[in-house]
Enzyme design. Structure first.
Site, PDB file in Angstrom:
ATOM      1  N   ARG A 101       0.872  -1.191   0.000  1.00 43.27           N
ATOM      2  CA  ARG A 101       0.000   0.000   0.000  1.00 43.27           C
ATOM      3  C   ARG A 101       0.897   1.224   0.000  1.00 43.27           C
ATOM      4  O   ARG A 101       1.691   1.416   0.924  1.00 43.27           O
ATOM      5  CB  ARG A 101      -0.909   0.004   1.229  1.00 43.27           C
ATOM      6  CG  ARG A 101      -1.586   1.341   1.471  1.00 43.27           C
ATOM      7  CD  ARG A 101      -2.669   1.297   2.514  1.00 43.27           C
ATOM      8  NE  ARG A 101      -3.843   0.603   2.010  1.00 43.27           N
ATOM      9  CZ  ARG A 101      -5.044   0.655   2.580  1.00 43.27           C
ATOM     10  NH1 ARG A 101      -5.233   1.353   3.678  1.00 43.27           N
ATOM     11  NH2 ARG A 101      -6.055   0.008   2.061  1.00 43.27           N
ATOM     12  N   HIS A 128      -7.410   0.968  -6.239  1.00 44.33           N
ATOM     13  CA  HIS A 128      -7.559   0.087  -5.058  1.00 44.33           C
ATOM     14  C   HIS A 128      -8.243  -1.203  -5.540  1.00 44.33           C
ATOM     15  O   HIS A 128      -9.379  -1.499  -5.181  1.00 44.33           O
ATOM     16  CB  HIS A 128      -8.391   0.792  -3.983  1.00 44.33           C
ATOM     17  CG  HIS A 128      -8.365   0.137  -2.637  1.00 44.33           C
ATOM     18  ND1 HIS A 128      -7.587  -0.971  -2.337  1.00 44.33           N
ATOM     19  CD2 HIS A 128      -9.043   0.429  -1.488  1.00 44.33           C
ATOM     20  CE1 HIS A 128      -7.782  -1.308  -1.075  1.00 44.33           C
ATOM     21  NE2 HIS A 128      -8.660  -0.484  -0.540  1.00 44.33           N
ATOM     22  N   GLN A 131     -10.064  -3.966  -3.279  1.00 45.76           N
ATOM     23  CA  GLN A 131     -11.377  -3.569  -2.770  1.00 45.76           C
ATOM     24  C   GLN A 131     -12.466  -3.863  -3.797  1.00 45.76           C
ATOM     25  O   GLN A 131     -13.567  -4.305  -3.451  1.00 45.76           O
ATOM     26  CB  GLN A 131     -11.360  -2.072  -2.430  1.00 45.76           C
ATOM     27  CG  GLN A 131     -12.669  -1.559  -1.878  1.00 45.76           C
ATOM     28  CD  GLN A 131     -12.984  -2.115  -0.504  1.00 45.76           C
ATOM     29  OE1 GLN A 131     -12.171  -2.032   0.401  1.00 45.76           O
ATOM     30  NE2 GLN A 131     -14.174  -2.679  -0.330  1.00 45.76           N
ATOM     31  N   ASP A 224     -17.355   6.962  -1.160  1.00 44.82           N
ATOM     32  CA  ASP A 224     -16.075   6.812  -0.466  1.00 44.82           C
ATOM     33  C   ASP A 224     -15.797   8.146   0.222  1.00 44.82           C
ATOM     34  O   ASP A 224     -16.470   9.151  -0.049  1.00 44.82           O
ATOM     35  CB  ASP A 224     -14.973   6.465  -1.497  1.00 44.82           C
ATOM     36  CG  ASP A 224     -13.598   6.268  -0.861  1.00 44.82           C
ATOM     37  OD1 ASP A 224     -13.524   5.956   0.348  1.00 44.82           O
ATOM     38  OD2 ASP A 224     -12.586   6.428  -1.582  1.00 44.82           O
ATOM     39  N   CYS A 264     -16.298   1.360   0.903  1.00 47.60           N
ATOM     40  CA  CYS A 264     -15.100   0.557   1.210  1.00 47.60           C
ATOM     41  C   CYS A 264     -14.687   0.692   2.664  1.00 47.60           C
ATOM     42  O   CYS A 264     -13.976  -0.166   3.177  1.00 47.60           O
ATOM     43  CB  CYS A 264     -13.960   0.924   0.268  1.00 47.60           C
ATOM     44  SG  CYS A 264     -13.337   2.602   0.467  1.00 47.60           S
TER      45      CYS A 264
HETATM   46  N1   CP Z   1     -11.193  -0.283   2.649  1.00 51.63           N
HETATM   47  C1   CP Z   1      -9.913  -0.310   3.082  1.00 51.63           C
HETATM   48  O1   CP Z   1      -8.966  -0.560   2.323  1.00 51.63           O
HETATM   49  O2   CP Z   1      -9.781  -0.102   4.410  1.00 51.63           O
HETATM   50  P1   CP Z   1      -8.413   0.129   5.202  1.00 51.63           P
HETATM   51  O3   CP Z   1      -7.875   1.463   4.772  1.00 51.63           O
HETATM   52  O4   CP Z   1      -8.804   0.094   6.663  1.00 51.63           O
HETATM   53  O5   CP Z   1      -7.460  -0.970   4.848  1.00 51.63           O
HETATM   54  N1  NVA Z   2      -9.974   6.708  -1.156  1.00 55.21           N
HETATM   55  C1  NVA Z   2      -9.592   6.237   0.151  1.00 55.21           C
HETATM   56  C2  NVA Z   2      -9.808   4.759   0.262  1.00 55.21           C
HETATM   57  C3  NVA Z   2      -9.514   4.171   1.630  1.00 55.21           C
HETATM   58  C4  NVA Z   2      -9.666   2.682   1.681  1.00 55.21           C
HETATM   59  C5  NVA Z   2      -8.139   6.608   0.417  1.00 55.21           C
HETATM   60  O1  NVA Z   2      -7.304   6.448  -0.472  1.00 55.21           O
HETATM   61  O2  NVA Z   2      -7.843   7.053   1.531  1.00 55.21           O
END
Ligand code: CP
Ligand code: NVA
Length: 307
Positions: A101, A128, A131, A224, A264
């Site tokens: 990540r 992502h 997800q 989101d 998500c």
């Molecule tokens: N939806 C998601 O990826 O959650 P986290 O940021 O908690 O991993």
């Molecule tokens: N768009 C959000 C998704 C979190 C799972 C972010 O990148 O923070």
């Protein structure tokens, strides 16, 4: 050849179907696949914080017979002391898979280009895709056949989720509608890629500015956070900009009467979604969170089987 999963369209429509079928089987039979027995190790690296991704990958890797090596934000600083390419070559000698990540998507591309083991994007600034597999599994559970369904994503249409819904849902043959304010629409090259995929799967892509118009008759409604990780300095400006894109019970009325609501998570009930929606009968967000485990296990087993 080593396969990686950096963008949703790294899986063809047929491959995405195979992964989702395996995800459904692993939900019924959690220990049916043990490709990491040994245990083999998988590095799970976080440059940004996480709850679901961290726990779902750790639980999933263990259930596949392996051992996760979790690296928390600030612990690794990939690309700081040595190049990402060098780190990738080293990790390839030590672990069976790399889950990362991070911020810039280009880092994942450099990691994958130099890795002899599968690299999985567990969120970048641009995509992502893990997800989206969980979301597709959740929609399939509620609605059956994915192809032909209409999903509407409302809010920050320029973020990683907006981009991944375009590619992943087009791959599934769905009609994907994305609504966001001017200045926050998806990247043109990603829209073009999604349109090309949709033309081959029978799906379609539509971009809106008016949230009510985008919602009409939708089978699945999705939002989101308005402030993604890394955008904290823009919080006040974003909250002012996205106000009309809050998913309220009134807006939900415009979707199909049996529409489901997905998010998500983490969710901000004071901003992008009203408590009546996310905590109401149309919400499937807890199934969606659980399905991260099943979908990612299926993805990992599938990627390891291609190597
Ligand atoms: N939806 C998601 O990826 O959650 P986290 O940021 O908690 O991993
Ligand atoms: N768009 C959000 C998704 C979190 C799972 C972010 O990148 O923070």
């Amino acid at each position: 050849m080593t396969r990686h999963f950096l963008r949703d369209d790294d899986l063809s429509p047929a491959e995405q179907r195979d992964v989702l079928e395996l995800a459904a089987r692993l939900k019924r039979e959690p220990y049916a696949e043990r490709p990491l027995a040994g245990p083999q190790s998988v590095s799970v690296i976080f440059d940004k914080t996480s709850t679901r991704t961290r726990f779902s990958f750790a639980a999933g890797i263990s259930a596949l017979g392996g051992a996760p090596i979790i690296v928390n934000p600030g612990e690794a600083q990939l690309g700081v002391k040595e190049t990402i390419a060098d780190t990738s070559r080293v990790l390839s000698r030590m672990v069976s898979m790399i889950v990362w990540r991070t911020y810039a998507h280009a880092g994942l591309e450099e990691m994958a280009a130099n890795s002899t083991v599968p690299v999985i994007n567990s969120l970048s600034d641009d995509f992502h895709p893990c997800q989206i597999l969980a979301d597709l599994q959740t929609i399939q559970e509620r609605k059956g056949e994915l192809a032909g369904l209409t999903a509407t994503y409302i809010g920050d249409a320029a973020n990683n989720m907006g981009h991944s819904y375009l590619l992943g849902f087009a791959t599934a043959g769905m009609h994907i509608r994305i609504a966001g304010p001017d200045g926050y629409h998806p990247r043109a090259d990603i829209v073009a890629d999604a349109e090309r995929i949709a033309a081959s799967t029978g799906g379609s892509v539509a971009i809106f500015t008016d949230p009510a118009e985008a919602m009409a008759g939708a089978d699945a409604v999705i939002t989101d956070t308005w402030v993604s990780m890394g955008q904290e300095a823009e919080k006040a400006e974003r909250i002012a900009t996205f106000g009309a894109y809050r998913v309220t019970p009134e807006l939900m009325q415009r979707a199909a009467s049996d529409a489901i609501f997905l998010h998500c998570l983490p969710a901000y009930r004071e901003f992008e979604v009203a408590p009546e929606v996310i905590d109401g009968p149309q919400s499937v967000v807890w199934d969606e969170a659980e399905n991260r485990v099943h979908a990612q296990k299926a993805l990992m087993a599938w990627l390891l089987a291609q190597a």
